[in-house]
Design an enzyme around this catalytic site. Structure first.
Site, PDB file in Angstrom:
ATOM      1  N   GLY A 119       8.426  -1.950   4.881  1.00 41.09           N
ATOM      2  CA  GLY A 119       7.492  -2.740   5.662  1.00 41.09           C
ATOM      3  C   GLY A 119       7.572  -4.197   5.259  1.00 41.09           C
ATOM      4  N   CYS A 120       7.084  -5.067   6.130  1.00 41.32           N
ATOM      5  CA  CYS A 120       7.178  -6.507   5.851  1.00 41.32           C
ATOM      6  C   CYS A 120       6.282  -6.916   4.680  1.00 41.32           C
ATOM      7  CB  CYS A 120       6.841  -7.314   7.100  1.00 41.32           C
ATOM      8  SG  CYS A 120       5.284  -6.863   7.911  1.00 41.32           S
ATOM      9  N   TYR A 121       5.009  -6.537   4.713  1.00 42.40           N
ATOM     10  CA  TYR A 121       4.119  -6.845   3.592  1.00 42.40           C
ATOM     11  C   TYR A 121       4.606  -6.206   2.285  1.00 42.40           C
ATOM     12  CZ  TYR A 121       0.432  -8.462   6.881  1.00 42.40           C
ATOM     13  OH  TYR A 121      -0.293  -9.129   7.833  1.00 42.40           O
ATOM     14  N   THR A 123       7.569  -5.462   1.369  1.00 43.10           N
ATOM     15  CA  THR A 123       8.779  -6.131   0.878  1.00 43.10           C
ATOM     16  C   THR A 123       8.413  -7.255  -0.081  1.00 43.10           C
ATOM     17  OG1 THR A 123      10.094  -5.574   2.823  1.00 43.10           O
ATOM     18  CG2 THR A 123      10.787  -7.491   1.553  1.00 43.10           C
ATOM     19  N   GLY A 288      11.606  -9.054   6.469  1.00 47.10           N
ATOM     20  CA  GLY A 288      10.516  -8.101   6.618  1.00 47.10           C
ATOM     21  C   GLY A 288      10.712  -7.062   7.697  1.00 47.10           C
TER      22      GLY A 288
END
Length: 303
Positions: A119-121, A123, A288
């Site tokens: 996931g972006c967050y 990462t 992300g």
């Protein structure tokens, strides 16, 4: 592996799928597609998946699980899978697709049958926390709090439309029930023993992200300094081309890396107050999402 391996993107019409498709022009691959009218036809999707060597799932969680199960039934004849949803990010039989996570992770991704794109967050959060825990600088039981702001492009069609209309919201906190779906992913892959507090937010800009983690240095083992934290990150990411550890700055713009597939890590702090803030800056659709997927595609196909 064939000279130009075949890739099928299941869910290519979504934000992540479209970006991956655009980026694949830079790789020596063949892209298999199906008629848009049949994108939700299970038989047509199954036929397309079996025609590929690698299938990239850009679907909601439930649909990704369904697709993965469909391919599991094919046994040895099934293609390899890269899943961009959050369905399998904590699954023990999937390899977590963050190459920089730990020594040997790149090789695990390269040889895996099934890889889950981060996931972006997570990462940003995992990239900051895991090296410090592995180095013994940060105790795995530390009460971690994570604050993050993202561009609205990662929130799906409804959020994009809300922000792009005239007078869209300037800033929104969300996930305030503290049960955001990224928390288990961060908890597991950062190596934390204590569930972190995660507070995400969305700003009125399309792309970009900053993840920040505040620390009280006196609560860490030994007389840890900001230099110790910086050195641990530097040692972990030495030689990496996608993640750079940079000097602290007085301010950061979340959208500065829009369109870039890299990530910047920094340690900011005050010697006087013995406090620090770790920051990760990235593009929520780059490192992300789609950029990370392209990195994993290249590893899985040996490109």
């Amino acid at each position: 592996m064939t000279q130009n391996p075949v890739i099928f993107i299941d869910g290519e019409a979504g934000t992540t799928g479209l970006e991956i498709r655009q980026r694949l022009v830079d790789l020596p691959v063949q892209l298999h597609t199906i008629d848009p009218a049949h994108r939700k036809d299970p038989a047509a999707r199954k036929e397309a998946m079996l025609a590929a060597e690698l299938v990239v799932l850009c679907l909601p969680d439930a649909a990704s699980r369904e697709a993965a199960e469909m391919m599991a039934e094919e046994g040895a004849g099934a293609p390899r899978l890269l899943d961009a949803s959050s369905a399998f990010r904590t699954a023990s039989d999937w390899v977590y697709g963050l190459p920089e996570l730990a020594p040997g992770q790149t090789q695990k991704i390269a040889s895996a049958q099934r890889v889950s794109n981060p996931g972006c967050y997570p990462t940003g959060a995992i990239a900051l926390l895991r090296p410090l825990i592995d180095a013994g600088v940060l105790d795995a039981h530390y009460p971690v709090s994570i604050n993050a702001v993202s561009g609205y492009s990662g929130g799906g069609r409804a959020m994009i439309e809300a922000h792009e209309q005239e007078g869209g919201p300037a800033f929104e906190l969300y996930g305030l029930g503290l049960e955001h779906k990224h928390v288990p992913e961060i908890h597991l892959h950062a190596g934390l023993k204590r569930r972190p507090v995660f507070v995400p937010s969305v700003g009125h800009f399309p792309r970009g992200m900053i993840v920040s983690v505040p620390l009280h240095l006196d609560d860490l083992k030994g007389h840890v300094t900001t230099e110790d934290l910086h050195s641990a990150l530097m040692a972990h990411y030495a030689g990496q081309d996608k993640i750079k550890v940079l000097p602290a700055e007085g301010s950061l713009s979340a959208s500065a890396l829009a369109g870039n597939d890299g990530m910047e890590l920094r340690v900011h702090g005050s010697t006087h107050s013995r406090q620090a803030v770790l920051t990760a800056r990235l593009d929520n659709l780059g490192k992300g999402a789609s950029g990370a997927a392209l990195q994993n595609i290249a590893l899985m196909l040996g490109l």
